[in-house]
Write an enzyme that holds these catalytic residues in place. Structure first.
Site, PDB file in Angstrom:
ATOM      1  N   GLU A   1     -13.169  -3.579   9.548  1.00  0.00           N
ATOM      2  CA  GLU A   1     -13.927  -3.945   8.343  1.00  0.00           C
ATOM      3  C   GLU A   1     -15.415  -3.892   8.675  1.00  0.00           C
ATOM      4  O   GLU A   1     -15.799  -4.139   9.818  1.00  0.00           O
ATOM      5  CB  GLU A   1     -13.562  -5.363   7.899  1.00  0.00           C
TER       6      GLU A   1
ATOM      7  N   LYS B   1       0.848  -1.208   0.000  1.00  0.00           N
ATOM      8  CA  LYS B   1       0.000   0.000   0.000  1.00  0.00           C
ATOM      9  C   LYS B   1       0.873   1.243   0.000  1.00  0.00           C
ATOM     10  O   LYS B   1       1.889   1.309   0.694  1.00  0.00           O
ATOM     11  CB  LYS B   1      -0.923   0.000   1.228  1.00  0.00           C
TER      12      LYS B   1
ATOM     13  N   ASP C   1      -5.721 -14.434  11.178  1.00  0.00           N
ATOM     14  CA  ASP C   1      -6.069 -13.915   9.852  1.00  0.00           C
ATOM     15  C   ASP C   1      -5.507 -12.510   9.618  1.00  0.00           C
ATOM     16  O   ASP C   1      -5.149 -12.159   8.497  1.00  0.00           O
ATOM     17  CB  ASP C   1      -7.604 -13.895   9.715  1.00  0.00           C
TER      18      ASP C   1
ATOM     19  N   HIS D   1      -0.754  -8.857   8.852  1.00  0.00           N
ATOM     20  CA  HIS D   1      -0.887  -7.442   8.466  1.00  0.00           C
ATOM     21  C   HIS D   1      -0.584  -6.469   9.611  1.00  0.00           C
ATOM     22  O   HIS D   1       0.198  -5.529   9.438  1.00  0.00           O
ATOM     23  CB  HIS D   1      -2.303  -7.160   7.955  1.00  0.00           C
TER      24      HIS D   1
END
Ligand code: NAD
Length: 484
Positions: free
Chosen positions: A216, A182, A235, A240
């Site tokens: 999210e 990103k 996850d 991340h």
């Protein structure tokens, strides 16, 4: 502003799982955009390789539809799509059998860069690596790209690393974490190490705490059963959020070179302290009038897997001793919002008196939506009436700063794939980094499993369980608002 596009060398890129969801949503539309940007050499080729029975014409049709569906309208041009599709071939290959491998070998050209994207289940990584070598398809300069999840604990990650290492050198292995691709994440390094302004303040003397939020709005939906085997820690946090934590906390590497950067990230992971259970809050979203609860989505009324997690992490080193890093991620939260917030300490003394209030600077680095950065500074409230202080944002939205090019920065995959072709591993995880991350994560998971910890229910589309807010209130801090 027009960005400079430097074409890469000629390549053959094979996408195993070329007909799958990830390839259709991200990889192939991303490659199309790089093609449109003029970064792909005339003769570069992309070969879809998957178990499904297709010929090249059918594969091109699948890719055409994927581009139309997943690329912005602005970048969809029939003539360009037609040109792009001419570079595509398809071969039916069974990762676990002998079918298709000789045909793939025939297709590969000599003297060009060869890259193999493993966009398949991790259980197939070892099989594909082995067959690429046993059929003489990959040479010692070939690159392989592997997707997450890279293991579900330390033992399985080590096994995957071992399987790949039997056939490929570490310099050939690109473990993808698309967060690292990103624009904002790379800008984090540019801001830290390209300016003299921030680095002197980047330590526990001046930073009160750091918050990393990846929120999210979607639930686990149709992926419920699959998700229930991992949960938010495996996850999202292990990969991340920990990557973001590393980039924000690491020491300045001596060069922007893959191993120099990754050595510094590894030191951060190794300096993470274990966390006791008072500093971990896990949650599961509840049902709404019209939507199922997490447990219903997961198909298990007794599931103890978390769809939300908040953690207070401490890094044991000179720079960060005493500064908490609060990590938080979850599904079905109030807004889709990813942010790193560096909250500085209050000024040590206010010369303006109590009524001017206490003001702390804050640097917010937004990953989504609206990638950009905001520095909150304190100024005098304009107008007469004495010295009253207010906080104002110094705002930089990449979309505004970069104008038309902003669309190009929205997807990390295309940048990362071009890095693979260039042979630049800086934004990819090294094997020892992944293992160190699991070595820190495993005991936390084991400890809540041993305690029989049950995730706290939270209202869907809220900020998560109240206990997460309380965790910060206890020490006089509070979470940043989750807003879209
Ligand atoms: P998918 O199930 O949609 O596609 C799987 C692909 O693998 C298909 O093309 C299928 O034909 C191929 N395949 C299956 N078995 C095969 C075999 N024996 N030999 C050859 N090909 C075979 O999966 P996906 O969602 O595209 O995910 C692929 C990988 O990417 C997984 O490891 C997944 O965890 C990871 N990933 C996916 C996403 C996503 O958004 N979909 C995001 C991050 C990571």
């Amino acid at each position: 502003m027009v960005s400079r596009v430097i074409p890469v060398d000629d390549f053959d890129l094979v996408i195993f799982g070329g007909t799958g969801d990830l390839a259709r949503r991200k990889i192939l539309p991303g490659l199309y955009r790089r093609f449109c940007a003029g970064q792909m050499p005339e003769t570069a080729r992309i070969i879809g390789a998957a178990r499904s029975e297709h010929d090249t014409e059918e594969f091109r049709r699948i890719v055409r539809e994927a581009i139309l569906e997943f690329s912005s309208k602005h970048s969809c041009d029939e003539a360009l799509i037609g040109d792009f599709l001419k570079r595509l071939d398809y071969v039916q290959v069974d990762a676990r059998g002998e079918e298709g491998w000789n045909a793939l070998k025939e297709m590969m050209r000599e003297d060009v860069i060869k890259a193999y994207y493993f966009s398949v289940a991790p259980s197939l990584f070892g099989d594909i690596a082995e067959r690429l070598m046993s059929h003489g398809i990959a040479d010692d300069k070939a690159r392989i790209v592997v997707e997450k999840p890279f293991g579900r604990d330390l033992a399985s990650a080590k096994a995957l690393n071992r399987d790949l290492a039997k056939h490929f050198d570490e310099t050939q292995i690109y473990r993808i974490d698309h967060y690292l691709g990103k624009e904002t994440v790379q800008n984090l390094m540019a801001v830290r190490f390209g300016n003299i302004l921030f680095e002197p303040l980047w330590n526990s003397q001046y930073v009160d705490h750091i918050q990393i939020t990846v929120a999210e709005t979607v639930g686990v939906g149709g992926r419920g059963e699959y998700y229930d085997r991992s949960g938010a820690m495996r996850d999202m946090v292990q990969n991340h959020l920990m990557q973001l934590l590393c980039l924000i906390a690491m020491e300045p590497p001596s060069r922007f070179d893959p191993d120099a950067v990754r050595d510094e990230k590894l030191k951060v992971i190794r300096a993470l302290e274990p966390i006791d259970h008072h500093h971990i809050v896990r949650g599961q979203y509840e049902a709404t009038d019209t939507e199922p609860s997490y447990r219903e989505d997961a198909g298990d009324p007794r599931s103890r897997t978390e769809s939300f997690i908040a953690l207070r992490c401490m890094i044991s080193n000179w720079r960060w001793a005493g500064t908490p890093f609060f990590l938080r991620t979850g599904k079905k939260l109030k807004a889709r919002n990813s942010e790193i917030a560096v909250v500085f300490k209050d000024a040590p003394h206010s010369i303006f008196g109590e009524e001017a209030g206490r003001h702390a600077n804050l640097l917010s680095i937004r990953l989504q939506p609206n990638e950009g950065m905001t520095l909150k500074v304190t100024i005098k409230e304009p107008g007469p009436g004495g010295m009253r202080l207010i906080d104002v944002p110094l705002d930089m939205s990449f979309a505004e700063a970069l104008g038309e090019d902003a669309e190009e920065i929205t997807d990390a995959y295309e940048r990362l794939i071009m890095d693979v072709i260039r042979g630049n591993q800086t934004l990819f995880m090294r094997g020892d980094e992944v293992e160190a991350a699991w070595a820190w994560t495993d005991p936390l998971i084991e400890s809540w499993e041993a305690r029989g910890d049950v995730p706290k229910p939270y209202e869907a589309y809220s900020s998560g369980p109240e206990e997460a807010a309380i965790m910060l209130h206890r020490e006089g801090r509070r979470w940043r608002e989750i807003k879209g």
